[in-house]
Design an enzyme around this catalytic site. Structure first.
Site: not given
Ligand SMILES: *Cc1c(COP(=O)(O)O)cnc(C)c1O
Length: 383
Positions: A177, A205, A236
């Site tokens: 990320s 992502h 996302k």
């Molecule tokens: C954003 C993210 C999460 C967490 O997801 P949320 O639904 O925002 O709690 C977990 N793993 C990765 C790689 C992320 O980028």
């Protein structure tokens, strides 16, 4: 309580103090902060689904029919038709037998990892994995080993010495990320097979962005059969809220009975599930949204080459410009803000010391003129 104010002073002096901006309109390519419209390049809402009309309509319809709150945990009486429908939608979309939805992706990771391994087991993680993976590994009580970012030799060295462990789990982000690069999943799967380790891939992502059908990096590498455990978030590209794990039926039944962050928390409001279902349907039925995203990503990456920036090599819509010093990164971000562009400075502890960066993300809904405005502003602040 004096230690709290002392700590705050320290955080402040090191340029690492964090404050929140307040967004005054809906999540879109342009967001309003303190009455000022800014062009945003920092959302994970890659496909613009967070404010897509058909997602909004699905939510309104669901609220009309089912009201708002779920009232209890899934295992008590909070499990409603839309939770089940969402899990069916996810497993069908991902080509797996079953799925389990958690209130967030963070909770999916801590719940799944801490159920899959425990004392006497081994969990192995990439150095740059998301905080929720790291927290899940720590919480599990398993021996926790970390390999340097994407270092397959190191991964194999760890596994070679792992004969004493009963269960072994390798867990990795599919798209990292903060750097935007992707994990070498074919190598990970091959090495895992050699040492009989389980593989869990976090597609936070990747989902909606990679793969011919938008299913993620696992699809991109055609490894759906080989990856036992696929985790992702609905927050996302899908534009909603919630996390999930998908895999075979036994895995999901097991997590439903073991994952504490699933068992001991209230179910998502059903209308949130309706938004996620609508988002996944858009991803499945309208590949043109994803094509617009990639067209924008290619355009920006191509033009950035002619500017004098230290780019971190990225394979995704996450485009980081390495600055180094935290204060310098903040200053650049502020200059961009004055020009009407929102790109945050990402600083430690989110990224390693001296690797502070401007982290841009591109959206499918950015127009060509949005991208040109961005490039002009970046060229003004370079050097
Ligand atoms: C954003 C993210 C999460 C967490 O997801 P949320 O639904 O925002 O709690 C977990 N793993 C990765 C790689 C992320 O980028």
């Amino acid at each position: 309580m004096k230690y709290i104010s002392d700590e705050l002073i320290k955080i402040n002096e090191s340029g690492l103090y964090r404050e929140m901006k307040v967004v005054e309109n809906a999540q879109d390519t342009h967001i309003e902060i303190k009455g000022k419209m800014l062009l945003s390049f920092c959302s994970n809402n890659y496909l613009g689904l967070a404010n897509n009309p058909s997602v909004v309509k699905a939510v309104k319809d669901a609220v009309e029919e089912y009201g708002w709150g779920a009232g209890a945990s899934r295992l008590v009486s909070g499990n409603m038709l839309l939770h089940e429908a969402l899990e069916n939608e996810i497993s069908r979309f991902k080509g797996k037998e079953a799925a389990l939805v958690f209130p967030t992706g963070y909770m999916a990771n801590i719940g799944a990892i801490s159920s899959l391994v425990s004392n006497g087991d081994l969990v192995i993680s990439d150095k740059l994995n998301h905080a929720s993976i790291i927290d899940g590994c720590r919480l599990s009580g398993a021996d926790f080993r970390v390999y340097a970012h994407c270092d397959m030799q190191k991964l194999e060295t760890i596994l070679r010495k792992s004969a004493k462990y009963n269960r072994k789990l390798i867990v990795t982000d599919s798209v990292f990320s903060m750097d935007g690069d992707i994990a070498p999943l074919p190598d990970i799967v091959r090495i895992a097979g050699k040492y009989e380790a389980m593989v869990m891939v976090d597609e936070a992502h990747g989902t909606g962005v990679f793969g011919e059908g938008g299913r993620g990096v696992v699809e991109h590498f055609n490894l759906n059969k080989e990856v036992d455990i696929v985790m992702g978030t609905l927050s996302k590209a899908i534009g909603s809220l919630g996390g999930y794990v998908t895999g075979d039926t036994d895995l999901i039944n097991y997590l439903r009975n073991r994952a504490r962050s699933f068992m001991y928390t209230t179910a998502l409001p059903p209308a949130v599930c309706a938004a996620s279902i609508a988002g996944i349907k858009l991803i499945r039925n309208d590949p043109s949204i994803r094509e617009s995203l990639w067209r924008n990503v290619r355009f920006i990456k191509d033009k950035l080459k002619s500017l004098d920036f230290n780019l971190i090599s990225s394979e995704s819509p996450i485009i980081p410009i390495l600055i180094g010093d935290a204060q310098k990164a903040i200053d650049r971000s502020k200059l961009l803000y004055k020009k009407g562009i929102l790109i945050p400075a990402i600083r430690p502890p989110t990224v390693p010391t001296n690797s502070s960066r401007l982290r841009m993300t591109v959206m499918a809904t950015h127009t060509k003129s949005d991208l040109e405005i961005l490039l002009d502003a970046l060229s003004d602040i370079q050097g």
